[in-house]
Design a protein around this motif. Structure first.
Motif, PDB file in Angstrom:
ATOM      1  N   HIS A  42       0.834  -1.192   0.000  1.00 27.81           N
ATOM      2  CA  HIS A  42       0.000   0.000   0.000  1.00 27.81           C
ATOM      3  C   HIS A  42       0.874   1.249   0.000  1.00 27.81           C
ATOM      4  O   HIS A  42       1.926   1.303   0.657  1.00 27.81           O
ATOM      5  N   ALA A  43       0.449   2.249  -0.771  1.00 29.79           N
ATOM      6  CA  ALA A  43       1.241   3.479  -0.921  1.00 29.79           C
ATOM      7  C   ALA A  43       1.439   4.147   0.436  1.00 29.79           C
ATOM      8  O   ALA A  43       2.508   4.707   0.700  1.00 29.79           O
ATOM      9  N   ILE A  44       0.409   4.101   1.276  1.00 30.98           N
ATOM     10  CA  ILE A  44       0.594   4.428   2.702  1.00 30.98           C
ATOM     11  C   ILE A  44       0.749   3.063   3.366  1.00 30.98           C
ATOM     12  O   ILE A  44      -0.203   2.317   3.557  1.00 30.98           O
ATOM     13  N   ALA A  45       2.000   2.720   3.657  1.00 31.48           N
ATOM     14  CA  ALA A  45       2.350   1.308   3.850  1.00 31.48           C
ATOM     15  C   ALA A  45       1.716   0.652   5.068  1.00 31.48           C
ATOM     16  O   ALA A  45       1.604  -0.579   5.107  1.00 31.48           O
ATOM     17  N   ASN A  46       1.303   1.439   6.048  1.00 30.05           N
ATOM     18  CA  ASN A  46       0.750   0.793   7.254  1.00 30.05           C
ATOM     19  C   ASN A  46      -0.731   0.443   7.109  1.00 30.05           C
ATOM     20  O   ASN A  46      -1.323  -0.092   8.049  1.00 30.05           O
ATOM     21  N   ARG A  47      -1.305   0.663   5.926  1.00 34.97           N
ATOM     22  CA  ARG A  47      -2.722   0.344   5.750  1.00 34.97           C
ATOM     23  C   ARG A  47      -2.904  -1.167   5.555  1.00 34.97           C
ATOM     24  O   ARG A  47      -2.256  -1.760   4.687  1.00 34.97           O
ATOM     25  N   THR A  86     -10.718 -16.084   6.090  1.00 32.20           N
ATOM     26  CA  THR A  86     -10.301 -14.690   5.923  1.00 32.20           C
ATOM     27  C   THR A  86      -8.826 -14.555   6.278  1.00 32.20           C
ATOM     28  O   THR A  86      -8.394 -15.021   7.333  1.00 32.20           O
ATOM     29  N   VAL A  87      -8.066 -13.940   5.389  1.00 24.29           N
ATOM     30  CA  VAL A  87      -6.668 -13.622   5.664  1.00 24.29           C
ATOM     31  C   VAL A  87      -6.589 -12.144   6.033  1.00 24.29           C
ATOM     32  O   VAL A  87      -7.097 -11.298   5.296  1.00 24.29           O
ATOM     33  N   TYR A  88      -5.963 -11.854   7.158  1.00 22.42           N
ATOM     34  CA  TYR A  88      -5.679 -10.476   7.536  1.00 22.42           C
ATOM     35  C   TYR A  88      -4.263 -10.165   7.088  1.00 22.42           C
ATOM     36  O   TYR A  88      -3.316 -10.845   7.504  1.00 22.42           O
ATOM     37  N   VAL A  89      -4.130  -9.182   6.219  1.00 27.05           N
ATOM     38  CA  VAL A  89      -2.822  -8.734   5.745  1.00 27.05           C
ATOM     39  C   VAL A  89      -2.507  -7.439   6.493  1.00 27.05           C
ATOM     40  O   VAL A  89      -3.079  -6.388   6.191  1.00 27.05           O
ATOM     41  N   PRO A  90      -1.620  -7.492   7.487  1.00 23.56           N
ATOM     42  CA  PRO A  90      -1.320  -6.263   8.227  1.00 23.56           C
ATOM     43  C   PRO A  90      -0.636  -5.231   7.333  1.00 23.56           C
ATOM     44  O   PRO A  90      -0.143  -5.561   6.253  1.00 23.56           O
ATOM     45  N   GLY A  91      -0.581  -4.008   7.797  1.00 19.93           N
ATOM     46  CA  GLY A  91       0.200  -3.002   7.099  1.00 19.93           C
ATOM     47  C   GLY A  91       1.636  -3.453   6.909  1.00 19.93           C
ATOM     48  O   GLY A  91       2.142  -4.328   7.627  1.00 19.93           O
ATOM     49  N   PHE A  92       2.303  -2.887   5.922  1.00 18.00           N
ATOM     50  CA  PHE A  92       3.722  -3.099   5.608  1.00 18.00           C
ATOM     51  C   PHE A  92       4.022  -4.408   4.881  1.00 18.00           C
ATOM     52  O   PHE A  92       5.187  -4.664   4.568  1.00 18.00           O
ATOM     53  N   TRP A  93       3.018  -5.225   4.611  1.00 23.58           N
ATOM     54  CA  TRP A  93       3.268  -6.475   3.880  1.00 23.58           C
ATOM     55  C   TRP A  93       2.924  -6.283   2.406  1.00 23.58           C
ATOM     56  O   TRP A  93       1.799  -5.934   2.065  1.00 23.58           O
ATOM     57  N   ILE A  94       3.902  -6.555   1.534  1.00 21.77           N
ATOM     58  CA  ILE A  94       3.639  -6.664   0.096  1.00 21.77           C
ATOM     59  C   ILE A  94       2.736  -7.881  -0.074  1.00 21.77           C
ATOM     60  O   ILE A  94       2.968  -8.911   0.562  1.00 21.77           O
ATOM     61  N   HIS A  95       1.703  -7.782  -0.917  1.00 23.32           N
ATOM     62  CA  HIS A  95       0.791  -8.922  -1.049  1.00 23.32           C
ATOM     63  C   HIS A  95       0.419  -9.168  -2.507  1.00 23.32           C
ATOM     64  O   HIS A  95       0.252  -8.247  -3.291  1.00 23.32           O
ATOM     65  N   ARG A  96       0.315 -10.453  -2.796  1.00 20.31           N
ATOM     66  CA  ARG A  96      -0.010 -10.935  -4.142  1.00 20.31           C
ATOM     67  C   ARG A  96      -0.837 -12.188  -3.936  1.00 20.31           C
ATOM     68  O   ARG A  96      -0.514 -13.004  -3.061  1.00 20.31           O
TER      69      ARG A  96
END
Ligand code: PA5
Ligand code: MN
Length: 205
Positions: free
Chosen positions: A91-96, A128-138
């Motif tokens: 995320h461009a604001i990485a902690n989102r 449901t997967v929770y992807v915390p802020g700061f994780w690149i995700h694909r």
């Protein structure tokens, strides 16, 4: 300003979402350079530049504090041994953060922290997967059927799609292994420098 409530219905098999505010499609050609096997990629493209994933979304606003939500539909398939994937981003604001819920099919959420740590979670209907802020995700479709997920994230998150290219791909690739999958290190991967990591943290106001 107070927005009006809205109601949306999902067709789990297709990812169609009623009263969406946007939709986009990604074709195979949009994913050039993402797969390890460029010969297999060219061969697949020569058979047709088909839609490989589609996103339907609802964005009531882009304001901080609001939520964007929607669906991702992904075709099953492989390029060589590598399962179909999304472009991926941080995320461009990485902690989102973001949530992804499986609706149909069998997927894998591939996540990479700025320091290169990798985490994988399977996405199945009802999970449901929770992807915390700061994780690149694909996401990767490791099944034989279309993968459909619903997702939600803060409306101001934005996406940085360059982050994966800057490190020559993600740290691992997801390959077919018999009837299953395995994560294989990407030999071309270039770890982020301390300055790269500081720049990610600096996106947070
Ligand atoms: O917000 C998300 O992470 C998803 O909606 C993705 O955008 C979607 O799955 C498509 O992937 P990408 O944006 O990496 O092309
Ligand atoms: Mn995201």
């Amino acid at each position: 300003m107070i927005l009006a409530p809205t109601l949306h219905h999902l067709t789990p098999g297709t990812g169609a979402l009623t009263a969406r505010t946007g939709r986009y499609e990604k074709r195979l050609s949009d994913l050039a350079g993402l797969y390890a096997d460029s010969t297999a990629f060219s061969a697949a493209l020569s058979r047709g530049d088909r839609v490989v994933y589609a996103v339907e979304e609802v964005r009531p606003s882009h304001r901080s504090g609001d939520i964007a939500f929607g669906t991702t539909w992904m075709e099953p398939g492989r390029i060589g041994d590598e399962y179909f994937l999304t472009r991926g981003h941080i995320h461009a604001i990485a902690n989102r953060p973001e949530t992804y819920r499986g609706e149909a099919g069998h997927g894998l959420m591939l996540m990479e922290a700025p320091d290169g740590t990798v985490e994988l979670r399977e996405v199945t209907p009802g999970a449901t997967v929770y992807v915390p802020g700061f994780w690149i995700h694909r996401t990767v479709n490791i099944g034989a059927e279309p993968l459909v997920m619903t997702w939600a994230y803060p409306a101001d998150a934005g996406q940085d799609y360059g982050i994966i290219a800057r490190s020559n791909g993600m740290a691992v690739r997801i390959l077919a292994d018999g009837t299953g999958w395995r994560a294989v290190p990407n030999p071309a991967y270039r770890p982020r420098s301390a300055a790269d990591i500081a720049a990610i943290h600096a996106t947070v106001a």
